[in-house]
Design a protein around this motif. Structure first.
Motif, PDB file in Angstrom:
ATOM      1  N   LEU A 171      58.172  75.372  46.213  1.00 16.63           N
ATOM      2  CA  LEU A 171      59.279  76.318  46.120  1.00 16.63           C
ATOM      3  C   LEU A 171      58.979  77.450  45.155  1.00 16.63           C
ATOM      4  O   LEU A 171      59.456  78.573  45.342  1.00 16.63           O
ATOM      5  CB  LEU A 171      60.549  75.580  45.672  1.00 16.63           C
ATOM      6  N   THR A 222      67.619  78.929  45.379  1.00 16.69           N
ATOM      7  CA  THR A 222      66.362  78.190  45.274  1.00 16.69           C
ATOM      8  C   THR A 222      66.138  77.743  43.839  1.00 16.69           C
ATOM      9  O   THR A 222      65.651  76.630  43.584  1.00 16.69           O
ATOM     10  CB  THR A 222      65.186  79.048  45.763  1.00 16.69           C
ATOM     11  N   TRP A 225      68.953  84.093  47.699  1.00 15.49           N
ATOM     12  CA  TRP A 225      67.917  83.077  47.929  1.00 15.49           C
ATOM     13  C   TRP A 225      67.264  82.667  46.618  1.00 15.49           C
ATOM     14  O   TRP A 225      67.013  81.481  46.376  1.00 15.49           O
ATOM     15  CB  TRP A 225      66.862  83.601  48.903  1.00 15.49           C
ATOM     16  N   TYR A 246      64.931  82.470  39.204  1.00 13.45           N
ATOM     17  CA  TYR A 246      63.961  81.859  40.114  1.00 13.45           C
ATOM     18  C   TYR A 246      62.633  81.596  39.408  1.00 13.45           C
ATOM     19  O   TYR A 246      62.050  80.516  39.518  1.00 13.45           O
ATOM     20  CB  TYR A 246      63.744  82.777  41.320  1.00 13.45           C
TER      21      TYR A 246
END
Length: 331
Positions: A306, A192, A188, A267
């Protein structure tokens, strides 16, 4: 040296998905999908394209993160109003568990562990049929009709919600389950981050194009160093974030012991890069950048959202993502 060049199949995937999203995820469609942020027609088109099957095993071989990164970056660039990343992650995890039986269900993924039996601030929970989450040492799946609490208006356009996991089905537990969920959480983060790179790239492009056409004192505003240097610095950050995402995807595909660390780095860094790129681009627009009529604010808000979903205190995150619990509120 790692070769990050794309294969012919990967180039075809990027071209096909980019063309599809250019037709079905226009700024007008993104605006029409707000405030919830979900476009059922787009989701149907993506299903015809092959989602979420893209993340499943083919001939016994698990799908590689490299291909999924391409899809996530294209979705970010188009601000796709559909749960591409979360569905890909959930499908990949279910495939690892030998339970890839979602059928036509819309399944999303909770990137943070549940607290008190509630998965908090889960992206796309408001529209999902099932939510895959980590709750008290177990991987669980909420059942159809799960109890979800959502704000009436959000800044994110991600259909977020809190999901009550009471009565959820236990898919796996124990140390092996913990390792599998950690891998899914890293997936993820990487995907992302790829979406954030797409957001930053397109958001920056909007600012550069505006700086070329907007004139002050007889010349384009992009000719002024104070603005040009800010946009250039942001472009450097976005390019660096893209390289870090590719390295994290490579680490995940090769089983490198650095894969979890690189995923978290990607991320965090991509979130910073996308926020700075869209912020500089928004400021390049001057006062127009703060109006709803200009597209840059769509990218600015998505980048901010996000970057919050993967961490931070739950209550603070909800406050940051939710505008107000009123029908009159507007992001």
């Amino acid at each position: 040296m790692i070769d990050f060049s794309l294969s012919s199949e990967q180039l075809d995937l990027r071209a096909g998905l980019t063309a599809l999203l250019a037709d079905h995820s226009t700024p007008a469609r993104v605006r029409a999908a707000e405030p919830l942020g979900f476009d059922p027609a787009l989701w149907a088109v993506l299903g015809d394209f092959g989602f979420p099957q893209l993340a499943g095993s083919r001939d016994g071989t698990p799908a590689g993160l490299a291909e999924l990164v391409i899809a996530a970056q294209a979705a970010g660039a188009a601000l796709a109003s559909a749960p591409l990343v979360e569905t890909l992650v959930a499908t990949r995890l279910l495939d690892r568990l030998g339970r890839a039986d979602a059928g036509t269900d819309l399944v999303t993924f909770a990137p943070r562990p549940a607290a008190g039996g509630v998965a908090r601030t889960v992206p796309w929970a408001a529209v999902a049929d099932r939510v895959i989450a980590w709750d008290e040492g177990r991987i669980v799946a909420s059942g159809p009709g799960h109890d979800v609490t959502t704000p009436k208006q959000t800044l994110s356009g991600l259909a977020i919600g809190h999901v009550d996991l009471t009565g959820a089905t236990v898919l796996a537990d124990g140390p092996e389950a913990a390792a599998l969920f950690a891998e899914a959480a890293a997936d993820w983060q990487v995907l992302t981050a790829a979406g954030l790179v797409g957001i930053g790239t397109t958001g920056l492009h909007l600012g550069v194009e505006y700086a070329k056409t907007r004139h002050q004192f007889g010349q384009p505003i992009g000719a002024f160093q104070a603005l040009a240097h800010q946009l250039a610095d942001a472009a450097t950050l976005v390019d660096g974030a893209e390289l870090l995402v590719l390295e994290a995807a490579w680490a995940g595909d090769t089983g490198s012991p650095r894969c979890l660390g690189l995923a978290a780095m990607a991320y965090t860094f991509a979130g910073r890069a996308a926020r700075q790129a869209t912020d500089r681009s928004l400021h390049a627009h001057g006062g127009y950048g703060y109006t709803m009529e200009y597209d840059i604010q769509l990218y600015f808000r998505r980048a901010k959202a996000l970057g919050l979903l993967g961490g931070g205190d739950g209550d603070e995150t909800v406050v940051a993502l939710a505008l107000a619990d009123t029908d009159e509120g507007r992001p």
